[in-house]
Design a protein around this motif. Structure first.
Motif, mmCIF file in Angstrom:
data_model
loop_
_atom_site.group_PDB
_atom_site.id
_atom_site.type_symbol
_atom_site.label_atom_id
_atom_site.label_comp_id
_atom_site.label_asym_id
_atom_site.label_seq_id
_atom_site.Cartn_x
_atom_site.Cartn_y
_atom_site.Cartn_z
ATOM 1 N N ILE A 164 0.839 -1.201 0.000
ATOM 2 C CA ILE A 164 0.000 0.000 0.000
ATOM 3 C C ILE A 164 0.873 1.250 0.000
ATOM 4 O O ILE A 164 0.615 2.203 -0.753
ATOM 5 C CB ILE A 164 -0.957 0.003 1.212
ATOM 6 C CG1 ILE A 164 -1.925 -1.190 1.152
ATOM 7 C CG2 ILE A 164 -1.701 1.336 1.308
ATOM 8 C CD1 ILE A 164 -2.810 -1.261 -0.061
ATOM 9 N N ILE A 165 1.912 1.266 0.806
ATOM 10 C CA ILE A 165 2.818 2.425 0.845
ATOM 11 C C ILE A 165 3.466 2.617 -0.523
ATOM 12 O O ILE A 165 3.588 3.746 -1.004
ATOM 13 C CB ILE A 165 3.859 2.281 1.971
ATOM 14 C CG1 ILE A 165 3.168 2.385 3.334
ATOM 15 C CG2 ILE A 165 4.956 3.340 1.839
ATOM 16 C CD1 ILE A 165 4.046 2.015 4.521
ATOM 17 N N ILE A 166 3.841 1.519 -1.169
ATOM 18 C CA ILE A 166 4.424 1.617 -2.514
ATOM 19 C C ILE A 166 3.425 2.257 -3.482
ATOM 20 O O ILE A 166 3.783 3.154 -4.252
ATOM 21 C CB ILE A 166 4.884 0.229 -3.014
ATOM 22 C CG1 ILE A 166 6.137 -0.200 -2.250
ATOM 23 C CG2 ILE A 166 5.130 0.239 -4.525
ATOM 24 C CD1 ILE A 166 6.533 -1.642 -2.444
ATOM 25 N N LYS A 167 2.178 1.832 -3.431
ATOM 26 C CA LYS A 167 1.163 2.391 -4.333
ATOM 27 C C LYS A 167 0.970 3.885 -4.071
ATOM 28 O O LYS A 167 0.924 4.680 -5.015
ATOM 29 C CB LYS A 167 -0.170 1.656 -4.157
ATOM 30 C CG LYS A 167 -0.158 0.257 -4.732
ATOM 31 C CD LYS A 167 -1.467 -0.459 -4.464
ATOM 32 C CE LYS A 167 -1.411 -1.885 -5.001
ATOM 33 N NZ LYS A 167 -2.651 -2.623 -4.754
ATOM 34 N N LEU A 221 7.313 7.591 -7.094
ATOM 35 C CA LEU A 221 8.240 6.478 -6.848
ATOM 36 C C LEU A 221 8.360 5.632 -8.110
ATOM 37 O O LEU A 221 7.360 5.107 -8.615
ATOM 38 C CB LEU A 221 7.734 5.627 -5.672
ATOM 39 C CG LEU A 221 8.656 4.526 -5.162
ATOM 40 C CD1 LEU A 221 9.912 5.121 -4.524
ATOM 41 C CD2 LEU A 221 7.925 3.640 -4.147
ATOM 42 N N ASP A 222 9.564 5.529 -8.627
ATOM 43 C CA ASP A 222 9.776 4.787 -9.874
ATOM 44 C C ASP A 222 9.954 3.294 -9.590
ATOM 45 O O ASP A 222 9.930 2.859 -8.438
ATOM 46 C CB ASP A 222 10.960 5.359 -10.649
ATOM 47 C CG ASP A 222 12.288 5.274 -9.894
ATOM 48 O OD1 ASP A 222 12.393 4.569 -8.868
ATOM 49 O OD2 ASP A 222 13.246 5.932 -10.353
ATOM 50 N N ALA A 223 10.119 2.509 -10.653
ATOM 51 C CA ALA A 223 10.223 1.050 -10.517
ATOM 52 C C ALA A 223 11.402 0.650 -9.630
ATOM 53 O O ALA A 223 11.284 -0.253 -8.799
ATOM 54 C CB ALA A 223 10.349 0.401 -11.891
ATOM 55 N N ALA A 224 12.530 1.334 -9.779
ATOM 56 C CA ALA A 224 13.699 1.022 -8.937
ATOM 57 C C ALA A 224 13.408 1.354 -7.477
ATOM 58 O O ALA A 224 13.788 0.603 -6.571
ATOM 59 C CB ALA A 224 14.924 1.791 -9.421
ATOM 60 N N GLY A 225 12.712 2.446 -7.246
ATOM 61 C CA GLY A 225 12.340 2.818 -5.884
ATOM 62 C C GLY A 225 11.348 1.843 -5.276
ATOM 63 O O GLY A 225 11.415 1.518 -4.093
#
Length: 147
Positions: A106-109, A117-121
């Motif tokens: 959820i935090i990533i979303k 936030l990019d894919a690497a992040g």
């Protein structure tokens, strides 16, 4: 650049308004994983439709993100941060390890939407959280909690 720095590079917009972003995180958690709401007895009397604008939900979400910031800034040296959190989440709150995995996603979303936030992040945050969660699981086992 290590995983912590990859995530911290995007932390500014999160840190700029912990309350709003924390509210978004918890509300998204409750929407995508409705069973998690039962882990927050202080939100019991709040109608589901009112959770999104609730100040207590936003305040608790802010606390979650501020604690995550401490872990990120510790850059792996988090034993002193982890132990009291593991104790309270195992013994008092009875929060199963899987819930930390849900919270991570959820935090990533939210960070992807609000902070770019990019894919690497995203992968870096998964890596960081995997270590924290594994360390928490060790603490849980030492406490005799199998959550």
């Amino acid at each position: 650049m290590d995983d912590f720095d990859k995530v911290l590079k995007f932390w500014g917009p999160v840190e700029a308004d912990y309350s709003v972003n924390g509210g978004l995180v918890l509300n998204r958690l409750f929407t995508e994983y409705p069973e998690t709401l039962q882990l927050f007895p202080k939100f019991e009397g709040i109608a589901k439709g009112d959770l999104a604008g609730n100040a207590a939900v936003a305040a608790h979400g802010s606390t979650v993100l501020k604690k995550l910031a401490e872990f990120l800034k510790a850059k792996g040296d988090h034993a002193a941060l982890l132990k009291p959190m593991a104790n309270s989440h195992a013994l008092k709150h009875k929060v199963a390890i899987d819930n930390f995995k849900h919270m991570t996603e959820i935090i990533i979303k939210v960070m992807t939407e609000k902070a770019g936030l990019d894919a690497a992040g995203q992968q870096a945050l998964r890596n960081v959280m995997a270590v924290i969660i594994a360390d928490m699981e060790v603490q849980y086992k030492e406490l005799g909690f199998s959550g």
